[in-house]
Write a protein that holds these residues in place. Structure first.
Motif, short mmCIF file in Angstrom:
data_model
loop_
_atom_site.label_atom_id
_atom_site.label_comp_id
_atom_site.label_asym_id
_atom_site.label_seq_id
_atom_site.Cartn_x
_atom_site.Cartn_y
_atom_site.Cartn_z
N VAL A 128 0.82 -1.22 -0.01
CA VAL A 128 0.01 0.13 0.04
C VAL A 128 0.83 1.20 0.13
N GLU A 129 0.48 2.40 -0.45
CA GLU A 129 1.05 3.55 -0.58
C GLU A 129 0.48 4.84 0.20
N GLY A 130 1.23 5.35 0.91
CA GLY A 130 0.65 6.50 1.92
C GLY A 130 1.78 6.98 2.84
N PRO A 131 1.50 8.21 3.57
CA PRO A 131 2.41 8.68 4.43
C PRO A 131 2.81 7.77 5.46
N LEU A 132 4.18 7.42 5.61
CA LEU A 132 4.74 6.60 6.56
C LEU A 132 4.13 6.81 8.05
N ASN A 133 3.91 8.15 8.42
CA ASN A 133 3.81 8.57 9.71
C ASN A 133 2.24 8.26 10.21
N GLN A 134 1.62 7.85 9.34
CA GLN A 134 0.16 7.53 9.47
C GLN A 134 -0.03 6.06 9.53
#
Length: 219
Positions: free
Chosen positions: A133-139
């Motif tokens: 999956v792709e997205g902001p790591l800190n979330q």
């Protein structure tokens, strides 16, 4: 350049013998997975010839890929159990996710950089048990939560509360931490609303962006 199959096989087994077994990577399942997974396939082409060196390798956007020893120590100390649900934060090319899939069986691999995600998607094609999956790591990735284990494949100043909320009660975190300019490997377990990390090794570890502590005002 990509090493030949025979050369990669020899380097992979030398890595296990000289870098891992001699440095407290003693989980037979982790050793077997790392002696089997072709690490070079999960790296940008320009670094594949040195895939098995005991060093951090440069990636896009100032990121770096952790050494085999960092990954081996983290996953050994995580005490991964078969059938557990795992989130990997900072999947990069997908190597640690592939190792975990061999051991745990159900892995969500989160990456924020589109080029690294594309590399991981190609490297993990056909690999059972991994969802990229792709997205902001800190979330983190709340859609597949809760997790038994969260592995942060890099060093962070703090683990965000939103990521911790994605752990089951009793779930664990294995991560690198940044402490006064020094990187350490650490693990922790969630108990109700309580969580703390306990360092277990001082090792050079790739620092992940986006996990910085808020700066406090000082006179």
């Amino acid at each position: 350049m990509t090493p030949t199959t025979d050369a990669a096989h020899a380097m992979r087994h030398a890595m296990v013998a000289s870098q891992l077994r001699t440095n407290s990577v003693n989980d037979a399942r982790i050793l077997e997975a790392m002696s089997t997974e072709p690490r070079e396939r999960f790296l940008p082409e320009q670094h594949r010839e040195i895939a098995y060196r005991d060093t951090l390798l440069p990636l896009n956007g100032g990121r770096r890929h952790n050494s085999p020893l960092v990954i081996g120590r983290l996953l050994t100390e995580a005490h991964v159990a078969s059938g557990e649900k795992v989130l990997v934060i900072g999947a990069a090319g997908g190597y640690s996710a592939a190792i975990l899939a061999d051991v745990a069986g159900s892995v969500t691999a989160l990456e924020s950089d589109p080029e690294l995600a594309a590399l991981a998607r190609e490297a993990l094609a056909g690999k059972a048990g991994v969802t990229l999956v792709e997205g902001p790591l800190n979330q983190g990735w709340a859609a597949d939560a809760p997790y038994d284990l969260i592995v942060i494949d890099g060093a962070v100043e703090e683990v965000p509360e939103g990521v911790m909320a994605q752990l089951k009660d009793g779930g664990r975190v294995a991560t690198g931490i940044v402490d006064r300019g020094v990187t350490r490997l650490a693990t922790g377990r969630k108990s109700g609303s309580h969580f703390s990390l306990v360092p277990f090794a001082d090792i050079e570890c790739a620092v992940l962006p986006g996990f910085e502590k808020a700066k406090t005002f000082q006179f």
